[in-house]
Motif scaffolding. Structure first.
Motif, PDB file in Angstrom:
ATOM      1  N   UNK A 190       0.815  -1.206   0.000  1.00 24.37           N
ATOM      2  CA  UNK A 190       0.000   0.000   0.000  1.00 24.37           C
ATOM      3  C   UNK A 190       0.848   1.254   0.000  1.00 24.37           C
ATOM      4  N   UNK A 191       1.896   1.248   0.799  1.00 17.33           N
ATOM      5  CA  UNK A 191       2.773   2.417   0.882  1.00 17.33           C
ATOM      6  C   UNK A 191       3.544   2.606  -0.423  1.00 17.33           C
ATOM      7  N   UNK A 192       3.912   1.502  -1.048  1.00 21.49           N
ATOM      8  CA  UNK A 192       4.542   1.571  -2.370  1.00 21.49           C
ATOM      9  C   UNK A 192       3.656   2.354  -3.347  1.00 21.49           C
ATOM     10  N   UNK A 193       2.362   2.023  -3.360  1.00 19.91           N
ATOM     11  CA  UNK A 193       1.436   2.726  -4.239  1.00 19.91           C
ATOM     12  C   UNK A 193       1.235   4.176  -3.845  1.00 19.91           C
ATOM     13  N   UNK A 194       1.135   4.438  -2.534  1.00 23.38           N
ATOM     14  CA  UNK A 194       0.910   5.806  -2.060  1.00 23.38           C
ATOM     15  C   UNK A 194       2.108   6.708  -2.369  1.00 23.38           C
ATOM     16  N   UNK A 195       3.312   6.202  -2.118  1.00 24.68           N
ATOM     17  CA  UNK A 195       4.511   6.994  -2.370  1.00 24.68           C
ATOM     18  C   UNK A 195       4.682   7.229  -3.869  1.00 24.68           C
ATOM     19  N   UNK A 196       4.452   6.189  -4.671  1.00 25.67           N
ATOM     20  CA  UNK A 196       4.578   6.333  -6.119  1.00 25.67           C
ATOM     21  C   UNK A 196       3.610   7.387  -6.644  1.00 25.67           C
ATOM     22  N   UNK A 197       2.370   7.356  -6.134  1.00 24.30           N
ATOM     23  CA  UNK A 197       1.372   8.340  -6.572  1.00 24.30           C
ATOM     24  C   UNK A 197       1.778   9.745  -6.149  1.00 24.30           C
ATOM     25  N   UNK A 198       2.263   9.882  -4.909  1.00 29.72           N
ATOM     26  CA  UNK A 198       2.660  11.199  -4.400  1.00 29.72           C
ATOM     27  C   UNK A 198       3.797  11.795  -5.217  1.00 29.72           C
ATOM     28  N   UNK A 199       4.824  10.996  -5.478  1.00 23.33           N
ATOM     29  CA  UNK A 199       5.968  11.492  -6.247  1.00 23.33           C
ATOM     30  C   UNK A 199       5.562  11.782  -7.685  1.00 23.33           C
TER      31      UNK A 199
END
Length: 399
Positions: A190-199
């Motif tokens: 989940x954090x992988x997806x959240x960080x990727x989206x944020x960046x």
């Protein structure tokens, strides 16, 4: 397949989260489109948290109150007062730090209209109506204040129930905790997806805001550990508090930092209490109790992240409302034990004071998991070491 499973089990959650953050940054830096494509993993993770949080709070609080032992209150009063005072002062410290160093977050969908409360009167009115909300509706809509109120009422009502009924609630609580544990194991994805989206959408500006947020959180925890707690110990014992404080930080705080579980650190604290030659009748009760309600670190996390959300949405906060938030954060923190990331799951309750929607609040919870590699470790170290600090203070004052 067997080799992969064993390897994954040895690769702990914290390294997995760090790897997830690194992979998310790397993927979005390589291709913004790819970063957007994996955003669904973050959305699913937030959705799962949002779904499980209300029932988690309801069952854990009701079971905890229903199964609490009767008697022995007089012996525990001094320790209990230190626990509650320390937790409230931690929330108050977090409020002050949040106003001195205001932090804003990068959130999706914050353009929605949020009606700020006009003052403490409106906040109290909102709280009262949330308290008496229908319990089913409170669970369905994520009204955490209502959920907490009904859980406390049910727990008190079942306090004198027979052992079989209490055991049923304890078993259900265990089952819910196992379910949450499974969801938490999905945090790296989940954090992988959240960080990727944020960046991908904001560049590294969003991650920079997390750095400031983490600095405020850890700074508050250090202030409590090195200034506020020693002051409370000195008032209790009239002795130099720092030898005791540093001993507890070294022998309890460091193991708790890596286990990230107050419950898992109970045997360590018991052994330390014995080493300090404390009264066994006191520490045998106060240490497990502290792992449940002594949550200064959780109070800081709830307060700082809630006020960061408030600042992001541009909601004004007066002094009286800030004091009320300190009280609410303290109460929430006492119910945050038993589950990894438990303090994060209670942020929506505090956000409810300001009319912030559950959707926005759960995005903040997800941000909490991103910084949780350090935040949760520091929080647990503060919580667990403080259990022994306050227990030892009371025992030394009696001696």
């Amino acid at each position: 397949m067997t080799i992969t499973t064993k390897t994954t089990s040895r690769f702990g959650l914290v390294p997995q989260i760090i790897l997830g953050i690194f992979c998310g940054v790397a993927l979005a830096s390589w291709s913004a489109e790819a970063g957007q494509a994996v955003a669904i993993f973050g959305a699913l993770f937030v959705k799962a948290l949002k779904a499980v949080a209300p029932i988690l709070v309801f069952i854990l609080v009701a079971s905890s109150i229903a199964n609490r032992k009767i008697g022995g209150a007089d012996k525990m009063k001094p320790v209990l007062m230190l626990y509650l005072t320390g937790t409230f002062l931690a929330a108050l410290t977090a409020v002050a730090a949040s106003f001195l160093f205001p932090t804003t977050l990068v959130l999706a969908g914050t353009a929605e209209a949020v009606t700020p409360p006009e003052g403490i009167g409106q906040v109290i009115k909102t709280v009262l109506f949330q308290v008496v909300d229908n319990p089913i509706n409170a669970l369905l809509t994520g009204n955490f204040i209502g959920v907490l109120a009904w859980a406390i009422g049910l727990g008190l009502g079942l306090h004198h129930a027979n052992k079989t009924t209490k055991q049923v609630f304890a078993d259900v609580s265990h089952g819910i905790s196992m379910l949450v544990t499974f969801i938490i194991k999905l945090a790296p994805i989940g954090i992988f997806g959240l960080v990727a989206e944020t960046v991908a959408t904001t560049g590294f500006a969003g991650l920079a805001s997390y750095g400031q947020l983490l600095t405020v959180l850890v700074g508050c925890m250090l202030l409590i550990a090195l200034v506020v707690n020693p002051a409370l110990v000195y008032v209790t014992t009239r002795k130099n508090p720092y030898p005791l404080v540093f001993t507890c930080l070294r022998e309890s705080g460091i193991p708790a930092f890596f286990t990230r579980s107050s419950a898992a650190n109970i045997p360590v604290n018991m052994q330390l209490a014995e080493k300090l030659k404390l009264d066994e009748d006191t520490y045998s009760v106060s240490i497990p109790l502290g792992a449940t309600i002594n949550m200064a670190g959780a109070a800081i996390t709830i307060t700082v992240l809630t006020l960061a959300t408030v600042h992001t949405l541009g909601i004004p906060v007066d002094f009286a409302t800030a004091m009320l938030l300190s009280v609410v954060a303290s109460i929430c923190a006492c119910g945050a034990s038993g589950v990894a990331g438990g303090s994060l799951l209670l942020i929506p309750l505090a956000c409810g004071l300001f009319g912030i929607s559950s959707d926005v609040a759960m995005q903040v919870v997800a941000i909490g998991f991103i910084i949780g590699v350090i935040q949760d470790s520091c929080e647990t170290a503060l919580n667990s070491s403080t259990d022994v600090v306050f227990t030892a203070a009371v025992c030394q004052a009696k001696a």
